[in-house]
Design a protein around this motif. Structure first.
Motif, PDB file in Angstrom:
ATOM      1  N   GLN A  59      37.002  54.067  31.398  1.00 25.35           N
ATOM      2  CA  GLN A  59      35.600  53.857  31.072  1.00 25.35           C
ATOM      3  C   GLN A  59      34.970  53.018  32.013  1.00 25.35           C
ATOM      4  O   GLN A  59      33.709  53.034  32.116  1.00 25.35           O
ATOM      5  N   ARG A  60      35.826  51.832  32.594  1.00 29.19           N
ATOM      6  CA  ARG A  60      35.163  51.112  33.526  1.00 29.19           C
ATOM      7  C   ARG A  60      33.809  50.292  32.860  1.00 29.19           C
ATOM      8  O   ARG A  60      33.000  49.940  33.426  1.00 29.19           O
ATOM      9  N   ASP A  61      34.162  50.015  31.432  1.00 28.99           N
ATOM     10  CA  ASP A  61      32.886  49.450  30.597  1.00 28.99           C
ATOM     11  C   ASP A  61      32.835  48.028  30.608  1.00 28.99           C
ATOM     12  O   ASP A  61      32.159  47.258  29.920  1.00 28.99           O
ATOM     13  N   GLY A  62      33.975  47.321  31.331  1.00 28.97           N
ATOM     14  CA  GLY A  62      33.846  45.992  31.347  1.00 28.97           C
ATOM     15  C   GLY A  62      34.816  45.372  30.204  1.00 28.97           C
ATOM     16  O   GLY A  62      35.321  44.291  29.876  1.00 28.97           O
ATOM     17  N   GLN A  63      34.906  46.342  29.146  1.00 37.03           N
ATOM     18  CA  GLN A  63      36.024  45.724  27.951  1.00 37.03           C
ATOM     19  C   GLN A  63      37.493  45.917  28.180  1.00 37.03           C
ATOM     20  O   GLN A  63      37.907  46.823  29.052  1.00 37.03           O
ATOM     21  N   GLY A  64      38.091  44.914  27.637  1.00 38.95           N
ATOM     22  CA  GLY A  64      39.576  45.025  27.951  1.00 38.95           C
ATOM     23  C   GLY A  64      39.908  44.172  29.107  1.00 38.95           C
ATOM     24  O   GLY A  64      41.157  44.064  29.481  1.00 38.95           O
ATOM     25  N   PHE A  65      39.040  43.944  30.026  1.00 35.82           N
ATOM     26  CA  PHE A  65      39.378  43.317  31.290  1.00 35.82           C
ATOM     27  C   PHE A  65      39.530  41.744  31.113  1.00 35.82           C
ATOM     28  O   PHE A  65      38.376  41.121  30.593  1.00 35.82           O
ATOM     29  N   ASP A  66      40.643  41.372  31.367  1.00 35.94           N
ATOM     30  CA  ASP A  66      41.002  39.661  31.254  1.00 35.94           C
ATOM     31  C   ASP A  66      40.513  39.114  32.706  1.00 35.94           C
ATOM     32  O   ASP A  66      40.042  37.904  32.559  1.00 35.94           O
ATOM     33  N   LEU A  67      40.629  39.780  33.448  1.00 33.99           N
ATOM     34  CA  LEU A  67      40.306  39.115  35.002  1.00 33.99           C
ATOM     35  C   LEU A  67      40.109  40.047  35.939  1.00 33.99           C
ATOM     36  O   LEU A  67      41.000  41.219  35.759  1.00 33.99           O
ATOM     37  N   LYS A  68      38.883  40.266  36.814  1.00 33.40           N
ATOM     38  CA  LYS A  68      38.935  41.453  37.877  1.00 33.40           C
ATOM     39  C   LYS A  68      38.369  40.818  38.897  1.00 33.40           C
ATOM     40  O   LYS A  68      37.084  40.074  38.908  1.00 33.40           O
ATOM     41  N   PHE A  69      38.948  40.975  40.145  1.00 28.97           N
ATOM     42  CA  PHE A  69      38.452  40.307  41.402  1.00 28.97           C
ATOM     43  C   PHE A  69      38.030  41.787  42.171  1.00 28.97           C
ATOM     44  O   PHE A  69      39.021  42.731  42.308  1.00 28.97           O
ATOM     45  N   ASP A  70      36.925  41.873  42.869  1.00 30.07           N
ATOM     46  CA  ASP A  70      36.575  43.015  43.385  1.00 30.07           C
ATOM     47  C   ASP A  70      36.157  42.539  45.047  1.00 30.07           C
ATOM     48  O   ASP A  70      36.013  41.455  45.218  1.00 30.07           O
ATOM     49  N   SER A  71      36.032  43.631  45.576  1.00 32.21           N
ATOM     50  CA  SER A  71      35.801  43.349  46.899  1.00 32.21           C
ATOM     51  C   SER A  71      36.804  42.385  47.622  1.00 32.21           C
ATOM     52  O   SER A  71      36.199  41.376  48.647  1.00 32.21           O
ATOM     53  N   LEU A  72      37.988  42.507  47.473  1.00 30.77           N
ATOM     54  CA  LEU A  72      38.986  41.484  48.110  1.00 30.77           C
ATOM     55  C   LEU A  72      38.987  41.942  49.552  1.00 30.77           C
ATOM     56  O   LEU A  72      39.292  43.260  50.166  1.00 30.77           O
ATOM     57  N   ASN A  73      39.015  40.810  50.599  1.00 30.94           N
ATOM     58  CA  ASN A  73      39.207  41.066  51.887  1.00 30.94           C
ATOM     59  C   ASN A  73      39.899  39.801  52.257  1.00 30.94           C
ATOM     60  O   ASN A  73      39.466  38.599  52.117  1.00 30.94           O
ATOM     61  N   PHE A  74      41.059  40.486  52.935  1.00 27.13           N
ATOM     62  CA  PHE A  74      41.927  39.433  53.677  1.00 27.13           C
ATOM     63  C   PHE A  74      42.314  39.661  55.058  1.00 27.13           C
ATOM     64  O   PHE A  74      42.290  40.576  55.447  1.00 27.13           O
ATOM     65  N   ASP A  75      42.150  38.555  55.831  1.00 26.79           N
ATOM     66  CA  ASP A  75      42.794  38.637  57.136  1.00 26.79           C
ATOM     67  C   ASP A  75      43.607  37.546  57.451  1.00 26.79           C
ATOM     68  O   ASP A  75      43.372  36.221  57.335  1.00 26.79           O
ATOM     69  N   LEU A  76      45.040  37.755  57.645  1.00 28.52           N
ATOM     70  CA  LEU A  76      46.163  36.855  57.609  1.00 28.52           C
ATOM     71  C   LEU A  76      47.278  37.460  58.561  1.00 28.52           C
ATOM     72  O   LEU A  76      47.152  38.512  58.952  1.00 28.52           O
ATOM     73  N   SER A  77      48.148  36.269  59.150  1.00 28.35           N
ATOM     74  CA  SER A  77      49.329  36.758  59.637  1.00 28.35           C
ATOM     75  C   SER A  77      50.453  36.316  58.812  1.00 28.35           C
ATOM     76  O   SER A  77      50.503  35.297  57.978  1.00 28.35           O
ATOM     77  N   VAL A  78      51.628  36.845  58.739  1.00 27.27           N
ATOM     78  CA  VAL A  78      52.638  36.668  58.109  1.00 27.27           C
ATOM     79  C   VAL A  78      53.900  36.739  59.168  1.00 27.27           C
ATOM     80  O   VAL A  78      54.450  37.388  59.967  1.00 27.27           O
ATOM     81  N   THR A  79      54.662  35.555  58.809  1.00 31.52           N
ATOM     82  CA  THR A  79      56.047  35.394  59.422  1.00 31.52           C
ATOM     83  C   THR A  79      57.229  35.032  58.391  1.00 31.52           C
ATOM     84  O   THR A  79      57.133  34.367  57.564  1.00 31.52           O
ATOM     85  N   LYS A  93      38.113  36.595  51.154  1.00 31.63           N
ATOM     86  CA  LYS A  93      36.719  36.628  50.433  1.00 31.63           C
ATOM     87  C   LYS A  93      37.057  37.516  49.172  1.00 31.63           C
ATOM     88  O   LYS A  93      37.981  38.673  49.247  1.00 31.63           O
ATOM     89  N   PHE A  94      36.420  37.417  47.870  1.00 30.96           N
ATOM     90  CA  PHE A  94      36.204  38.336  46.850  1.00 30.96           C
ATOM     91  C   PHE A  94      35.218  37.812  46.042  1.00 30.96           C
ATOM     92  O   PHE A  94      34.505  36.899  46.113  1.00 30.96           O
ATOM     93  N   ASN A  95      34.895  38.729  45.071  1.00 31.71           N
ATOM     94  CA  ASN A  95      33.910  38.727  43.923  1.00 31.71           C
ATOM     95  C   ASN A  95      34.837  38.540  42.723  1.00 31.71           C
ATOM     96  O   ASN A  95      35.441  39.491  42.707  1.00 31.71           O
ATOM     97  N   GLN A  96      34.083  37.901  41.760  1.00 24.47           N
ATOM     98  CA  GLN A  96      34.731  37.862  40.332  1.00 24.47           C
ATOM     99  C   GLN A  96      33.305  37.944  39.521  1.00 24.47           C
ATOM    100  O   GLN A  96      32.544  36.905  39.202  1.00 24.47           O
ATOM    101  N   ILE A  97      33.030  39.222  39.384  1.00 30.92           N
ATOM    102  CA  ILE A  97      31.743  39.460  38.658  1.00 30.92           C
ATOM    103  C   ILE A  97      31.415  39.038  37.535  1.00 30.92           C
ATOM    104  O   ILE A  97      30.336  38.315  37.091  1.00 30.92           O
ATOM    105  N   GLU A  98      32.672  39.251  36.365  1.00 30.87           N
ATOM    106  CA  GLU A  98      32.388  38.739  34.994  1.00 30.87           C
ATOM    107  C   GLU A  98      31.949  37.142  34.798  1.00 30.87           C
ATOM    108  O   GLU A  98      31.325  36.942  34.231  1.00 30.87           O
ATOM    109  N   LYS A  99      32.582  36.488  35.847  1.00 26.93           N
ATOM    110  CA  LYS A  99      32.475  35.059  35.681  1.00 26.93           C
ATOM    111  C   LYS A  99      31.312  34.536  36.580  1.00 26.93           C
ATOM    112  O   LYS A  99      31.180  33.204  36.878  1.00 26.93           O
ATOM    113  N   ASP A 100      30.732  35.594  37.639  1.00 25.80           N
ATOM    114  CA  ASP A 100      29.902  35.227  38.730  1.00 25.80           C
ATOM    115  C   ASP A 100      30.211  34.057  39.431  1.00 25.80           C
ATOM    116  O   ASP A 100      29.510  33.042  39.827  1.00 25.80           O
ATOM    117  N   VAL A 101      31.514  34.372  40.239  1.00 21.42           N
ATOM    118  CA  VAL A 101      32.262  33.356  41.087  1.00 21.42           C
ATOM    119  C   VAL A 101      32.366  34.248  42.309  1.00 21.42           C
ATOM    120  O   VAL A 101      33.184  35.367  42.245  1.00 21.42           O
TER     121      VAL A 101
END
Length: 183
Positions: A59-79, A93-101
């Protein structure tokens, strides 16, 4: 480059995360496989969510979500060297819509060795806060942490939205946060 990855973790009725435990196959020795270095890992427009009501997924109605991060963008290097991991976060970078952060940016170094995670010169920028963190966390039966925190501005309104508290104002802080979280 990884485009539009989606990670959904589900919870059972008791609120425990449903994460499968991997068992080592019989007859296979534990090895460190191989060392490697990836100069750049780009993750664009990802989604990470923790769901307590899987029926609401469609449904994507916002019900049942404990935590949701949208628009996740990462630029990293790994060794990876033996059992040690070095991760350099060039940008996150990310958006946490429900908590407006919104995480406008993060950068710094993460080192993982055995049961220890260490942050070095880790800068976190949100819409309203700027925080620099350095220190380590040890993960065993409990989570022990020792972090040095330096901030020009911490928005109490952001903390209020995240934690469900009634706070307002801004803080400038410098100090050490030590403690233990039990699992």
């Amino acid at each position: 480059e990884i485009q539009n990855p989606k990670i959904t973790l589900k919870k059972d009725e008791q609120g425990n995360l449903l994460i499968p435990k991997l068992k080592q196959a019989k007859g296979i020795k534990k090895t460190f496989l191989f060392d490697f270095k990836v100069e750049q890992v780009l993750i664009k427009d990802g989604l990470f969510e923790i769901v307590s009501n899987p029926d609401s997924l469609s449904q994507r109605d916002g019900q049942g979500f404990d935590l949701k991060f949208d628009s996740l963008n990462f630029d990293l290097s790994v060794t990876k060297k033996k059992t040690n991991w070095d991760i350099i976060v060039l940008d996150a970078k990310f958006n946490q819509i429900e908590k407006d952060v919104n995480l406008k940016g993060a950068q710094g170094k993460i080192q993982i060795a055995d049961d220890k995670l260490e942050l070095e010169d880790f800068l976190i920028l949100t819409d309203e806060s700027e925080i620099k963190v350095q220190g380590e966390t040890k993960i065993k039966d409990k989570l022990d942490f020792n972090l040095d925190i330096n901030s020009k501005n911490v928005s109490l309104a952001e903390i209020s939205r995240l934690a469900g508290l009634d706070l307002s104002g801004n803080l400038k802080m410098e100090g050490t946060w030590k403690g233990t979280f039990k699992k």
